[in-house]
Design an enzyme around this catalytic site. Structure first.
Site, PDB file in Angstrom:
ATOM      1  N   ASN A 225       0.850  -1.195   0.000  1.00  0.00           N
ATOM      2  CA  ASN A 225       0.000   0.000   0.000  1.00  0.00           C
ATOM      3  C   ASN A 225       0.883   1.241   0.000  1.00  0.00           C
ATOM      4  O   ASN A 225       2.101   1.150   0.041  1.00  0.00           O
ATOM      5  CB  ASN A 225      -0.984  -0.035   1.181  1.00  0.00           C
ATOM      6  CG  ASN A 225      -0.285  -0.068   2.511  1.00  0.00           C
ATOM      7  OD1 ASN A 225       0.414   0.868   2.866  1.00  0.00           O
ATOM      8  ND2 ASN A 225      -0.453  -1.171   3.240  1.00  0.00           N
ATOM      9  N   LYS A 301       8.831 -17.790  -8.844  1.00  0.00           N
ATOM     10  CA  LYS A 301       8.236 -16.635  -9.523  1.00  0.00           C
ATOM     11  C   LYS A 301       7.132 -17.119 -10.470  1.00  0.00           C
ATOM     12  O   LYS A 301       7.372 -18.030 -11.287  1.00  0.00           O
ATOM     13  CB  LYS A 301       9.331 -15.901 -10.304  1.00  0.00           C
ATOM     14  CG  LYS A 301       8.837 -14.626 -10.932  1.00  0.00           C
ATOM     15  CD  LYS A 301       9.961 -13.916 -11.662  1.00  0.00           C
ATOM     16  CE  LYS A 301       9.387 -12.783 -12.473  1.00  0.00           C
ATOM     17  NZ  LYS A 301      10.366 -12.224 -13.398  1.00  0.00           N
ATOM     18  N   PHE A 337      -5.467   4.659  13.824  1.00  0.00           N
ATOM     19  CA  PHE A 337      -5.581   5.607  12.712  1.00  0.00           C
ATOM     20  C   PHE A 337      -6.654   5.110  11.752  1.00  0.00           C
ATOM     21  O   PHE A 337      -6.837   3.904  11.618  1.00  0.00           O
ATOM     22  CB  PHE A 337      -4.235   5.734  11.973  1.00  0.00           C
ATOM     23  CG  PHE A 337      -3.290   6.687  12.657  1.00  0.00           C
ATOM     24  CD1 PHE A 337      -2.739   6.363  13.892  1.00  0.00           C
ATOM     25  CD2 PHE A 337      -2.974   7.905  12.090  1.00  0.00           C
ATOM     26  CE1 PHE A 337      -1.887   7.235  14.545  1.00  0.00           C
ATOM     27  CE2 PHE A 337      -2.125   8.789  12.726  1.00  0.00           C
ATOM     28  CZ  PHE A 337      -1.579   8.458  13.952  1.00  0.00           C
TER      29      PHE A 337
HETATM   30  O1  C5P Z   1     -10.163  -0.964   9.944  1.00  0.00           O
HETATM   31  P1  C5P Z   1      -8.972  -0.239   9.433  1.00  0.00           P
HETATM   32  O2  C5P Z   1      -7.959  -1.122   8.806  1.00  0.00           O
HETATM   33  O3  C5P Z   1      -9.269   0.935   8.560  1.00  0.00           O
HETATM   34  O4  C5P Z   1      -8.344   0.408  10.785  1.00  0.00           O
HETATM   35  C1  C5P Z   1      -7.194   1.157  10.771  1.00  0.00           C
HETATM   36  C2  C5P Z   1      -6.451   1.004  12.077  1.00  0.00           C
HETATM   37  O5  C5P Z   1      -6.392  -0.383  12.421  1.00  0.00           O
HETATM   38  C3  C5P Z   1      -5.018   1.471  11.984  1.00  0.00           C
HETATM   39  O6  C5P Z   1      -4.628   2.001  13.236  1.00  0.00           O
HETATM   40  C4  C5P Z   1      -4.263   0.191  11.644  1.00  0.00           C
HETATM   41  O7  C5P Z   1      -2.922   0.259  12.099  1.00  0.00           O
HETATM   42  C5  C5P Z   1      -5.055  -0.865  12.391  1.00  0.00           C
HETATM   43  N1  C5P Z   1      -5.102  -2.172  11.731  1.00  0.00           N
HETATM   44  C6  C5P Z   1      -4.645  -3.294  12.401  1.00  0.00           C
HETATM   45  N2  C5P Z   1      -4.692  -4.534  11.809  1.00  0.00           N
HETATM   46  C7  C5P Z   1      -5.197  -4.676  10.587  1.00  0.00           C
HETATM   47  C8  C5P Z   1      -5.697  -3.565   9.888  1.00  0.00           C
HETATM   48  C9  C5P Z   1      -5.616  -2.335  10.493  1.00  0.00           C
HETATM   49  O8  C5P Z   1      -4.196  -3.167  13.534  1.00  0.00           O
HETATM   50  N3  C5P Z   1      -5.230  -5.886  10.035  1.00  0.00           N
END
Ligand code: C5P
Length: 423
Positions: A225, A301, A337
């Site tokens: 990402n 690969k 976040f």
């Molecule tokens: O639900 P969402 O992915 O948008 O939430 C974002 C928050 O959740 C961020 O603080 C991110 O670091 C955390 N997060 C997490 N584990 C995941 C996805 C997101 O801890 N698998």
């Protein structure tokens, strides 16, 4: 919905310089003549100022001027035989609340970047544990030279010195460009802000995650990402500067004085966060963790085939915050976040509740030029009690400072003895 409370000003926030010991280092550029005004402003703001001049600085400004203005002895010589067994400058370096170098020449910056201490000023800086602030001033070509840029980056990133950026304008030699020392007002404001935030997180154990996870498809490719890790790194730096015991779990390699655990996938990050979580008082989960990963990772690969399509089967990753929100202790604070492209407040509030967070920092990723990869962002800080604070576009480091303020307030509230309910 409740609005964020405005902070009550206290004596320190009105005058952060009062009774602070400031070591004012002056090096030998023409801007040294401004050191007298700067020393005077610092002293009138209540600081105890001790000036240290390099040999070249003495070509521009006399020790007598600074001695009269600061009302303190001016230090110039490394080997002065004044009869004391313990050199006074070592005591001074150790008791300083802040070291301010204004102006800082390219030469002084280079010596500091290398750890050279061949005169009194560089020796005192190395002997001090105080925050060092550097206000460079030089010819624009000297400033933009890769050597100076590299040295400034070492001071800023490796040693956590705060650089007060020089301004654009006409410099003493007549050239035009970036290199003029920041205005004295800017220097005073930056020093005040630094002293205010000084060590408000001393000894707090803070765990920060940064960057975007990479989920391998085969030995070459991955699903990733756009997260650059800048927000998380800024958060870790800001907390460290305030005296916190920081651990950074990052997908981006950085060289820092605090422990950095390098991870790649969401599962690596989960393992590292779970190992560290028990020992932390706050978790700031800035990382962009992939919600899905390829179900199977190809050992070799993947080759092009006759077919036009390649189907990748994905499986859900663990939601780290969700898992930790369930087990968090009452004395732990979790900040999450939320990067959203629609219904920002609704989605962020939903995540705050669902993941049992104390705070969520929401940002709208559809706003151009800020957020992913940028040095700036604009966010809304939502608290679990429904209050919120809007932070307009600002550097990620400034957002991190806000979050550090918020953590300091919450730690203080956690420690306040609960008032007894009368029988
Ligand atoms: O639900 P969402 O992915 O948008 O939430 C974002 C928050 O959740 C961020 O603080 C991110 O670091 C955390 N997060 C997490 N584990 C995941 C996805 C997101 O801890 N698998």
């Amino acid at each position: 919905m409740k609005k964020a409370k405005s902070r009550e000003p206290n004596a320190e926030s009105l005058n952060p310089l009062k009774s602070k010991t400031i070591l004012l280092g002056v090096s030998g550029g023409i801007a040294a003549y401004k050191a007298c005004d700067l020393a005077s402003m610092l002293r009138r703001a209540g600081a105890e100022v001790h000036a240290v001049l390099t040999a070249n600085a003495r070509e521009f400004v006399t020790p007598l001027s600074l001695k009269t203005i600061t009302r303190n002895a001016v230090h110039c010589e490394q080997f002065s035989g004044d009869g004391e067994w313990r050199p006074e400058h070592i005591d001074l370096a150790q008791k300083a609340d802040l070291v301010l170098i204004a102006p800082a020449t390219a030469d002084l910056i280079a010596r500091l970047a290398c750890g050279i201490c061949d005169d009194l000023l560089t020796t005192m800086i190395l002997a001090s544990r105080a925050q060092v602030m550097v206000a460079p001033a030089m010819n624009p070509r000297m400033l933009e030279h890769p050597a100076t840029q590299h040295n400034l980056s070492v001071l800023q990133n490796r040693y956590r010195y705060e650089i007060i950026p020089p301004e654009v304008g006409e410099v003493a030699c007549g050239d035009f460009g970036a290199g003029k020392m920041a205005s004295l007002e800017t220097i005073m404001a930056t020093v005040g802000a630094r002293l205010l935030s000084h060590r408000t997180l001393a000894g707090r154990e803070i765990l920060v995650t940064a960057g975007g996870t990479r989920e391998p498809i085969d030995p070459v490719r991955f699903i990733g990402n756009r997260s650059s890790g800048k927000m998380g790194i800024a958060m870790a730096d800001a907390a460290y500067a305030r005296g916190a015991e920081v651990t950074l779990i990052s997908t981006v390699e950085v060289d820092r004085p605090y422990p950095v655990l390098l991870v790649e996938t969401a599962q690596d990050m989960q393992e590292a966060v779970e190992t560290e979580f028990d020992n932390c008082q706050a978790l700031v989960m800035t990382a962009a963790v992939a919600d899905f990963r390829p179900l199977a990772v190809s050992e070799h690969k993947i080759k092009k085939t006759e077919s036009e399509d390649l189907l990748l089967e994905l499986t859900k990753n663990p939601d780290i915050l969700d898992l930790l929100g369930r087990v968090k202790r009452k004395d732990q604070i979790i900040i999450g976040f939320a990067a959203e492209s629609e219904a920002l407040l609704t989605n962020a509030t939903d995540k705050l509740r669902r993941k049992n967070l104390d705070v969520i920092v929401a940002n709208d990723i559809t706003v151009p030029d800020i957020g992913f990869g940028s040095d700036d962002n604009a966010v809304i800080i939502l608290n679990e009690d429904g209050s919120r604070e809007n932070l307009p576009r600002m550097p990620k480091r400034a957002i991190a400072e806000h979050l550090c303020d918020l953590l300091a307030e919450r730690f203080a509230a956690l420690e306040k003895p609960k008032s007894k309910v009368p029988n």
